[in-house]
Each structure stands twice: as structure tokens, then as C-alpha cells.
Design an enzyme around this catalytic site. Sequence first.
Site, PDB file in Angstrom:
ATOM      1  N   GLY A   7       0.773  -1.244   0.000  1.00 36.86           N
ATOM      2  CA  GLY A   7       0.000   0.000   0.000  1.00 36.86           C
ATOM      3  C   GLY A   7       0.805   1.294   0.000  1.00 36.86           C
ATOM      4  N   ASP A  23      -4.848   1.641  10.925  1.00 31.95           N
ATOM      5  CA  ASP A  23      -6.249   1.450  11.296  1.00 31.95           C
ATOM      6  C   ASP A  23      -6.302   1.040  12.773  1.00 31.95           C
ATOM      7  OD1 ASP A  23      -8.923   0.839  11.456  1.00 31.95           O
ATOM      8  OD2 ASP A  23      -8.906  -0.734   9.954  1.00 31.95           O
ATOM      9  N   GLY A  49      -3.799  -0.248  14.289  1.00 32.32           N
ATOM     10  CA  GLY A  49      -2.449  -0.053  14.804  1.00 32.32           C
ATOM     11  C   GLY A  49      -1.688  -1.365  14.999  1.00 32.32           C
ATOM     12  N   ASP A  92      -5.758  -0.533  -1.800  1.00 31.15           N
ATOM     13  CA  ASP A  92      -6.524  -1.368  -2.721  1.00 31.15           C
ATOM     14  C   ASP A  92      -7.784  -1.937  -2.098  1.00 31.15           C
ATOM     15  OD1 ASP A  92      -5.065  -3.225  -0.968  1.00 31.15           O
ATOM     16  OD2 ASP A  92      -5.868  -4.770  -2.288  1.00 31.15           O
TER      17      ASP A  92
HETATM   18  P1  IMP Z   1      -4.034  -2.126  11.008  1.00 26.76           P
HETATM   19  O1  IMP Z   1      -3.075  -3.241  11.342  1.00 26.76           O
HETATM   20  O2  IMP Z   1      -5.421  -2.420  11.488  1.00 26.76           O
HETATM   21  O3  IMP Z   1      -3.549  -0.779  11.482  1.00 26.76           O
HETATM   22  O4  IMP Z   1      -4.202  -2.118   9.458  1.00 26.76           O
HETATM   23  C1  IMP Z   1      -3.251  -1.638   8.646  1.00 26.76           C
HETATM   24  C2  IMP Z   1      -3.330  -2.235   7.254  1.00 26.76           C
HETATM   25  O5  IMP Z   1      -4.664  -2.615   6.863  1.00 26.76           O
HETATM   26  C3  IMP Z   1      -2.910  -1.184   6.273  1.00 26.76           C
HETATM   27  O6  IMP Z   1      -1.521  -1.224   6.080  1.00 26.76           O
HETATM   28  C4  IMP Z   1      -3.698  -1.525   5.040  1.00 26.76           C
HETATM   29  O7  IMP Z   1      -2.981  -2.456   4.272  1.00 26.76           O
HETATM   30  C5  IMP Z   1      -4.962  -2.177   5.557  1.00 26.76           C
HETATM   31  N1  IMP Z   1      -6.087  -1.213   5.606  1.00 26.76           N
HETATM   32  C6  IMP Z   1      -6.643  -0.640   6.700  1.00 26.76           C
HETATM   33  N2  IMP Z   1      -7.653   0.169   6.390  1.00 26.76           N
HETATM   34  C7  IMP Z   1      -7.756   0.140   5.030  1.00 26.76           C
HETATM   35  C8  IMP Z   1      -8.625   0.807   4.083  1.00 26.76           C
HETATM   36  O8  IMP Z   1      -9.527   1.597   4.418  1.00 26.76           O
HETATM   37  N3  IMP Z   1      -8.399   0.516   2.775  1.00 26.76           N
HETATM   38  C9  IMP Z   1      -7.426  -0.340   2.353  1.00 26.76           C
HETATM   39  N4  IMP Z   1      -6.591  -0.975   3.211  1.00 26.76           N
HETATM   40  C10 IMP Z   1      -6.746  -0.747   4.541  1.00 26.76           C
HETATM   41 MG    MG Z   2      -0.436  -1.426   4.499  1.00 32.05          MG
END
Ligand code: IMP
Ligand code: MG
Length: 191
Positions: free
Chosen positions: A57, A116, A118, A172
Site C-alpha cells: 500500500g 487502522d 495499529g 486497494d
Molecule cells: P491495522 O493493522 O489495522 O492498522 O491495518 C493496517 C493495514 O490494513 C494497512 O496497512 C492496510 O494495508 C490495511 N487497511 C486498513 N484500512 C484500510 C482501508 O480503508 N483501505 C485499504 N486498506 C486498509
Molecule cells: Mg499497508
Amino acid sequence: MATTTKFRLNPEPPLPAHRLEILLEEEEIRNRITEMSRNVREVLGNKDPIFVCVLKGAFMFVADLARQLDFPFSIDFLRASSYGDSVVTSGEVRMDLDLQQSISNRHVLIVEDIVDTGLTVKYLKANLETRNPASVRVCTLLHKPANNVKLAPLDFCGFEIPNHFVVGYGLDWQGYYRNLPHIAQVHEIGD
Ligand code: IMP
Ligand code: MG
């Protein structure tokens, strides 16, 4: 019409019925990255840092950020995933591809597209901290504070956004829409 009027994919990607609403315009993103690059320079400009781009991403963000930075640094890549193809996080983080370079005694900047819950950043920070770096910081373009349980502090953050699924500018949905120059919110139709 599935995609936005500003950048319509033709043909449209094979995804469930939806429409996209622009959340951040290309110019807003560019201007914010210019501001962020000044902050990054202040903190890391004389530290010969290594940027760790979290694939996939963050590829577009790191490319644009890097081109605004006029000091020496290196870039390496790793791949972490927590989502699979679903729009809801699985809660598990895997490192599918590791760095090539040593980060021992280096100042590390993790470059993420979005934080998101974290969990990903927390996992990556803990993992990289075992490799004897001089420091580890986090730079993310987007942050959804609603889900963040303060797992990891963010040193540089572009935009705080509402708790909706977004695509574009590297992010994506099932592999699609990474090429949008803006960031758009996905509205699924009929569920
Ligand atoms: P976390 O571990 O919940 O912080 O999620 C982080 C990862 O989830 C990011 O690096 C993204 O790859 C994916 N992600 C979180 N939210 C979104 C979104 O709204 N669109 C696309 N990918 C997301
Ligand atoms: Mg990511």
C-alpha cells in the site's frame, strides 16, 4: 458508475456493486506530503536514515515523499499483511517479505499507507526493534483514529480520516484501485 468522475476505470474492475466518493483530492495529498517532508527533514535530515516502505500500500506514498526530500537516506521494503482480501481486519499480522539491508545502528522510518487498528505498526515496530536500530519511527499517510487502541504512537501522520474503507493512492480493494491519484471512500450498494 463505479468509479469517480475524475478518474474512471474503463473497463471497471470485477468487484461487488459500489460507488466511490472522493475523500482526499490529488492536490490535497501533494500539499500535505510537502508539509510532512519538512517535518521529516527536521527530525531525520542529518541522521542518514533508512526508510522501510510497507508493501504494497505505501509504494506510492514513499515514492512521492522521497522525491520531496533533499538529504541522504536509503529505502528498503518489506511486506506485511493483516487483511487478506476482506475489508475487515483479521487481527493477525504476517511479514511475507523481509528487508534486504541491515538496520543495525540506523535510524529507521517505517512508511505506511494507513494505520487502522495499529496492529500492523505495533508488530513491525517490535520486530524491527529487535535488530539493534538507533531508533524506529513511524510515518503514515492516513490514520483512522476510531479503531486505534493506541498501540503505537505515530511520529508523522498525513491525515486523520473517518472509519470507512478507502481506496486509491496505493490502497486497494481486492488488488484494485491502487492507481487512483486521489483517495476515495467505498460505498457498497445493496448490502
Ligand atoms: P491495522 O493493522 O489495522 O492498522 O491495518 C493496517 C493495514 O490494513 C494497512 O496497512 C492496510 O494495508 C490495511 N487497511 C486498513 N484500512 C484500510 C482501508 O480503508 N483501505 C485499504 N486498506 C486498509
Ligand atoms: Mg499497508
